[in-house]
Every structure is written in C-alpha cells, then in structure tokens.
Design a protein around this motif. Structure first.
Motif, mmCIF file in Angstrom:
data_model
loop_
_atom_site.group_PDB
_atom_site.id
_atom_site.type_symbol
_atom_site.label_atom_id
_atom_site.label_comp_id
_atom_site.label_asym_id
_atom_site.label_seq_id
_atom_site.Cartn_x
_atom_site.Cartn_y
_atom_site.Cartn_z
ATOM 1 N N ASN A 72 0.852 -1.194 0.000
ATOM 2 C CA ASN A 72 0.000 0.000 0.000
ATOM 3 C C ASN A 72 0.885 1.240 0.000
ATOM 4 O OD1 ASN A 72 0.396 0.733 2.980
ATOM 5 N ND2 ASN A 72 -0.482 -1.324 3.149
ATOM 6 N N LYS A 123 -4.903 6.612 0.820
ATOM 7 C CA LYS A 123 -4.235 5.320 0.925
ATOM 8 C C LYS A 123 -4.841 4.321 -0.045
ATOM 9 C CE LYS A 123 -2.942 1.791 4.350
ATOM 10 N NZ LYS A 123 -3.036 1.385 5.763
ATOM 11 N N GLU A 125 -4.588 0.310 -1.253
ATOM 12 C CA GLU A 125 -4.099 -1.060 -1.048
ATOM 13 C C GLU A 125 -3.968 -1.747 -2.409
ATOM 14 O OE1 GLU A 125 -3.310 -2.426 1.826
ATOM 15 O OE2 GLU A 125 -4.210 -1.078 3.317
ATOM 16 N N THR A 126 -2.823 -2.365 -2.664
ATOM 17 C CA THR A 126 -2.630 -3.032 -3.965
ATOM 18 C C THR A 126 -3.335 -4.378 -4.040
ATOM 19 O OG1 THR A 126 -0.574 -4.118 -3.284
ATOM 20 C CG2 THR A 126 -0.406 -1.886 -4.226
#
Length: 457
Positions: A72, A123, A125-126
């Motif tokens: 992330n 933010k 998140e991958t």
C-alpha cells in the motif's frame, strides 16, 4: 491553484520528481499525464470544463531478490476533500486501460503515522494486483481546483515503510479561503411510458474557510411542445419560477457551507404531455456564488418520443398470395425499434402453404408450436406472427412480408383469409416514449372464390 490543463509532449520525457530507489522501490511524478480518454496534459492540471483536477504518480519496483512488492502507499491530500469527490485509477505496466480502484482517506495510519498538518493520507491497497518488476501509474481525479504543495509520499513493502521525501512531489493542498465548486448531474428515466427528470447538484466548499449566504441559480431550458408536471425541490429556501413555459429558474439562498462540506440540491419533475414526436433536449446551467468565489456547471439530457403508423397491403398472383405489413415513422419521430404482433386467420375448408414469414416467428395462436413452411395446412388456422427488433428510421419505414400459396378450397362461395396487426410495442420501452400507433388493428383480407383477388376493409 493547479495549472490550467494544457497539452503536453511526452518526448523528450521529463519528470517533476524522480526520487531515487529505496529498498528497490522508486516513486516518480511525470511532467506529462495521460487521462482516461487519451488526452495528454501537464501534471498536475485543472480541467476547467470538467471542474476536475488530475494528479498522476508512478511507482516502480525492481526485481532484486531482497525487494518486496508494494502492499500500500499513502499520498497526502487536503484534509477537506470529500471521499465522494475523488476517484483513483490504476494502470499496471502499461497493460490495458486505467481501471478505477478503491482507496481510503485516513488522518492517522498505522503504517504511515499522522498525516502532515492540514492533510489526510489517500491510501491505496494493492491487494496483490501486482508483484515486483513492474511500473504502475495512478491518476487521482478530484472534483474542484486545488493549489499544490510539496509533501513526501510513503510506501509500505513487506515490513518496510519507505518515505520518499525528495522535496519535489506536488500534492493537492487546501485553499487558503472558502472556494465554491459545483458538480451537476442530470438524467431522466422512462417508467410506464412517462418521462421523469432528476437533477442532482453538489455544491462543495473546497477551501478551508466557511462560506455564508451561498447564492444559487439554475436555469433549465424546456423545449416547446412539452407540458411539465409539478417541480419538487429538496431545499425549501429555493424558489421555482416556471411562469415561462420554455424556462425553469430555480434560485435562492442555500445558506452556509463549512470548509470541506457540501450541500446537495435535488429537484425532480415529470413530463405530463408530449404534443408531437421528436427528440427533446434539455440544456441547463447552475451558478453558485459567495464572497469572493463563484462556480458553475452545465449539463444536458434528452429523450425521444416516437409515433408510428401501420399499413396493410395484400397482393395475389394466381393462387400465390402476399400480405405486406408496413410500419412508418410519423413526423419527426427519431429512429426506433419495435416489436409487433400480427394475426392471420384461415377459415375452414381452405388448404394453404406458407413459404415465408420474413424472419418473424409464426406459431399457432395460444401455443409455442411453430407454423411449418412449405407444408399444406388445412383451415381453420389461427396464427400469431411475432416480429422483433424491427428498425424504423426517422422519416422512413420498415416492412415484413407473409407469402402463402392457396392450395385448394372446399368452400361453396367466398372464403376470407383475414390479416391484422394486433400489437406494436417499443423494443426498449425504457429508452423512448411511444405516443401512439395510428391504424392499429388495420386489416386486409383475401377473398377466395375459384379465383383469388385482394380486397381492403
């Protein structure tokens, strides 16, 4: 403020910020950015006619065995920007198109700590969408115009939290005062052959100071030949002036909007009468203003109203007979598609053979049993012919043909084969309004008595 969007040349390639690798990861902010529609503009940039700003960043991960994939990352953005004012798009290593991805806004993150004063972390998140050995680009789309400031970007990869503080990453910061932004959405829907309009306008204070006495005005142009029903507005301080049948003006004071907050204005109205077929387009512009700030946005929406005429013709040549069904556009009716049903009745004592239904479906009425072609059938026969997706162009027509052979007759006197269009409906009833069908149930009949001839009734 962000720079007004201008076209950008990718060659020679330049970066605003290119932070050196840390733990096998680099973060880059290119000087040019490619938007979802293929436009290449400067980075960051504010697109005036969209009232949106765009910010692009790239994350590069090498293939070293010690390198860990990004899990992330966090980019500081103005703390007053609302979640529903932001979209984040991702493109992995130039593969395919940008796709929207989820994100969160957080002030205190367990990985990145507290965001800088006046900011929150955006933010992403991958979620294992990619590993290492990859370059991934992100576009952040934000409603409104924001100035830029320099802030660090943080990345978590494995157990590592990497801070990229090169003194050159440009991020959206808060306005130094109250600033208005307006985002307008207009749409209509057709329910049970009636049109309903809905307008939603978000009035946002993208600055960091309260705005008082925000003035609001929306002007909607109403096409001729329409009668509108009652207009409902969700904010009682707004006045509706529809004294001019071709204009609606909704105006008034919508009060105070605090920094980072928004007010949503919603109004709806039905169309209760459409006097003629046509394509009807509604144009409108909303304007909002407060002390030393103003904004506007425009939109348009349209709907089609169609009217259709039916015509039945019959022809005979010896014992060969033909019914021709013609559906025509009336007046300024836009292109449309219809489904229609046709009923054909062959009396007792006649034997016929059907050779063509023009691609339509023919069954024995009340059943799913198809009518066979090129087979002798003895009356009485009650047949339903259904034709789908029949395209009727503007100021044009469509036709379907039924061909049959009269094989024999046991009747003394005259027998009549009767054909009538019984139903015409829009193929997509939620996309257009059907004002009516002229000459529905029009009939044509073939009289059979030793020789065959055509007669209209």
């Amino acid at each position: 403020m962000a720079n007004i969007a201008e076209s950008c040349n990718c060659v020679p390639y330049e970066n605003i910020c290119c932070c050196g690798a840390f733990k096998g990861i680099s973060v880059v902010q290119p000087a040019c950015q490619t938007l979802l529609d293929g436009r290449i503009i400067i980075n960051p940039a504010y697109v005036v006619d969209e009232n949106k700003s765009y910010w692009t960043y790239k994350f590069i991960t090498d293939c070293d065995k010690e390198t860990r994939a990004i899990s992330n990352f966090g980019i500081p953005i103005c703390e007053f920007i609302l979640q529903n004012s932001i979209k984040v798009y991702e493109k992995i290593d130039g593969c395919g198109k940008f796709k929207e991805v989820p994100f969160t806004l957080i002030k205190n993150d367990p990985n990145f700590g507290t965001a800088p004063n006046g900011y929150r972390w955006l933010k992403v998140e991958t979620s294992d969408r990619y590993d290492k050995g990859v370059c991934v680009a992100y576009i952040i789309e934000i409603a409104g115009d924001y100035p830029y400031a320099i802030q660090p970007i943080k990345v978590k990869a494995g157990q590592n939290v990497c801070t990229f503080d090169c003194g050159c990453f440009l991020v959206p910061k808060c306005q130094g005062q109250g600033k208005l932004s307006a985002i307008k959405e207009c749409k209509n829907k057709i329910i049970n052959n009636q049109v309903f309009f809905e307008y939603k306008i978000k009035v946002i204070n993208t600055g960091n100071a309260t705005l008082n006495n925000v003035q609001y005005k929306d002007t909607i142009n109403v096409p001729s030949n329409l009668v509108l029903g009652s207009i409902t507005v969700n904010i009682p301080t707004l006045n509706v002036d529809n004294s001019n049948p071709n204009l609606i003006v909704i105006s008034g004071n919508i009060g105070t909007i605090n920094a980072g907050q928004q007010k949503e204005v919603i109004y709806t109205f039905p169309v209760i009468e459409i006097k003629s077929p046509d394509k009807y387009v509604f144009f409108n512009t909303v304007e909002v203003a407060a002390f030393e700030t103003e904004a506007s946005d425009s939109c348009s929406t349209s709907f089609d109203a169609v009217k259709i005429n039916t015509e039945k013709l019959c022809y005979v040549d010896g014992n060969n007979a033909q019914y021709k069904i013609i559906l025509s556009s009336i007046g300024n009716s836009p292109d449309t598609k219809v489904d229609f049903e046709d009923n054909l009745f062959v009396p007792a004592g006649l034997t016929v053979k059907f050779t063509d239904f023009s691609g339509c479906m023919a069954v024995f009425t009340g059943t799913d049993i198809p009518i066979p072609l090129n087979e002798e059938l003895e009356g009485p026969l009650d047949i339903t012919i259904s034709c789908y997706d029949v395209m009727i162009p503007n100021k044009g027509s469509a036709q379907r043909i039924i061909n049959l052979i009269i094989v024999s007759s046991k009747v003394v006197g005259i027998s009549q084969i009767i054909n009538a269009v019984t139903k015409v409906e829009l193929t997509e009833p939620d996309a257009q309004v059907l004002l009516g069908v002229d000459n529905l149930l029009v009939k044509s009949q073939i009289n059979v008595k030793f020789k065959v001839k055509c007669n209209y009734v």
